[in-house]
Design a protein around this motif. Structure first.
Motif, PDB file in Angstrom:
ATOM      1  N   GLY A  12       1.096  -1.206  -0.080  1.00 59.72           N
ATOM      2  CA  GLY A  12       0.148  -0.016   0.203  1.00 59.72           C
ATOM      3  C   GLY A  12       1.233   1.304  -0.039  1.00 59.72           C
ATOM      4  O   GLY A  12       0.610   2.229  -1.092  1.00 59.72           O
ATOM      5  N   GLY A  50       0.848   3.810  -3.454  1.00 57.95           N
ATOM      6  CA  GLY A  50       0.438   5.049  -2.659  1.00 57.95           C
ATOM      7  C   GLY A  50       0.416   6.400  -3.122  1.00 57.95           C
ATOM      8  O   GLY A  50       0.321   7.138  -3.193  1.00 57.95           O
ATOM      9  N   ALA A 105      -4.728  -0.807   3.230  1.00 51.09           N
ATOM     10  CA  ALA A 105      -5.631   0.854   2.964  1.00 51.09           C
ATOM     11  C   ALA A 105      -4.750   2.076   4.042  1.00 51.09           C
ATOM     12  O   ALA A 105      -4.400   3.107   3.599  1.00 51.09           O
ATOM     13  CB  ALA A 105      -7.198   0.838   3.178  1.00 51.09           C
ATOM     14  N   LEU A 106      -3.918   1.826   4.494  1.00 53.22           N
ATOM     15  CA  LEU A 106      -3.380   2.695   5.607  1.00 53.22           C
ATOM     16  C   LEU A 106      -2.060   2.513   4.594  1.00 53.22           C
ATOM     17  O   LEU A 106      -1.612   3.981   4.700  1.00 53.22           O
ATOM     18  CB  LEU A 106      -2.935   1.787   6.724  1.00 53.22           C
ATOM     19  CG  LEU A 106      -2.561   2.969   7.870  1.00 53.22           C
ATOM     20  CD1 LEU A 106      -2.855   3.848   8.810  1.00 53.22           C
ATOM     21  CD2 LEU A 106      -2.022   1.571   8.556  1.00 53.22           C
ATOM     22  N   LEU A 163      -2.012   2.710   1.837  1.00 48.28           N
ATOM     23  CA  LEU A 163      -2.390   3.885   0.665  1.00 48.28           C
ATOM     24  C   LEU A 163      -2.719   4.966   1.199  1.00 48.28           C
ATOM     25  O   LEU A 163      -1.572   6.492   0.292  1.00 48.28           O
ATOM     26  CB  LEU A 163      -3.062   3.374  -0.126  1.00 48.28           C
ATOM     27  CG  LEU A 163      -3.169   1.702  -0.744  1.00 48.28           C
ATOM     28  CD1 LEU A 163      -4.607   1.192  -1.691  1.00 48.28           C
ATOM     29  CD2 LEU A 163      -2.460   2.498  -2.384  1.00 48.28           C
ATOM     30  N   VAL A 164      -3.222   5.252   2.274  1.00 49.86           N
ATOM     31  CA  VAL A 164      -3.274   6.616   2.603  1.00 49.86           C
ATOM     32  C   VAL A 164      -1.751   6.919   3.345  1.00 49.86           C
ATOM     33  O   VAL A 164      -2.208   8.531   2.231  1.00 49.86           O
ATOM     34  CB  VAL A 164      -4.327   6.727   3.939  1.00 49.86           C
ATOM     35  CG1 VAL A 164      -4.499   8.026   4.957  1.00 49.86           C
ATOM     36  CG2 VAL A 164      -5.540   5.890   3.676  1.00 49.86           C
ATOM     37  N   LEU A 165      -0.750   7.105   4.248  1.00 51.96           N
ATOM     38  CA  LEU A 165       0.323   7.508   3.982  1.00 51.96           C
ATOM     39  C   LEU A 165       1.075   7.633   3.057  1.00 51.96           C
ATOM     40  O   LEU A 165       1.663   8.145   3.492  1.00 51.96           O
ATOM     41  CB  LEU A 165       0.792   6.411   5.262  1.00 51.96           C
ATOM     42  CG  LEU A 165       0.070   6.301   6.665  1.00 51.96           C
ATOM     43  CD1 LEU A 165       1.090   5.028   7.157  1.00 51.96           C
ATOM     44  CD2 LEU A 165      -0.300   7.649   6.981  1.00 51.96           C
ATOM     45  N   GLY A 180       0.321   7.395   0.435  1.00 55.86           N
ATOM     46  CA  GLY A 180      -0.132   9.576  -1.233  1.00 55.86           C
ATOM     47  C   GLY A 180       0.127  10.645  -0.134  1.00 55.86           C
ATOM     48  O   GLY A 180       0.238  11.460   0.129  1.00 55.86           O
TER      49      GLY A 180
END
Length: 116
Positions: free
Chosen positions: A48, A52, A109-110, A112-114, A116
Motif C-alpha cells: 500500500g 500509494g 488501505a492504511l 495507501l493513505v500514508l 499518498g
C-alpha cells in the motif's frame, strides 16, 4: 531489468517469510499460524505504501512485486486453514481467514493513505 529487480526483491522476501513462519508459529495442533498472518499483513501495508506514493517503476518492481509478492502468501494461508479444519479447530480456522483478509485489507488501505 525489471525481472532482475523482481527477483532481487523476492530473494529478500521469501527467506523473511520462511523465518517468520518458523519463529512466530507454535508447533502444536490448532495453533494460529502467526508467522503467515504477520507477513501477509506486513506485505499488504508495504505494498500500500509503495502503490500509494509516487514510487518509480523500479521501486514498484523491487519492493511491490518482488519483495511483497514473495513475503506474502495466500497459498500458505489456504493450506494452514485446511490444516486447522483437519485438526478440528474450525473456529480458529474461520477467524484466521476472516482476520487475515480484513486486517490485510486494512493494512493495505492504511499504507495507501500514508503513501499518498
Amino acid at each position: 531489468m525489471t525481472a532482475l529487480l523482481v527477483a532481487l526483491g523476492a530473494a529478500v522476501g521469501a527467506p523473511i517469510r520462511y523465518l517468520a513462519g518458523r519463529l512466530l508459529t507454535p508447533v502444536r495442533a490448532g495453533a494460529v499460524p502467526w508467522g503467515t498472518f504477520a507477513v501477509n499483513v506486513g506485505a499488504s501495508f508495504v505494498l500500500g505504501l509503495v502503490l500509494g506514493g509516487p514510487a518509480p517503476h523500479g521501486v514498484v518492481a523491487l519492493v511491490g512485486i518482488g519483495f511483497c509478492g514473495a513475503l506474502s502468501t495466500w497459498s500458505t494461508l489456504a493450506a494452514e486453514t485446511v490444516r486447522l479444519l483437519q485438526e478440528h479447530a474450525r473456529a480458529t480456522g474461520l477467524v484466521y481467514v476472516v482476520a487475515s483478509t480484513l486486517v490485510g485489507l486494512g493494512a493495505a488501505a492504511l499504507g495507501l493513505v500514508l503513501g499518498g
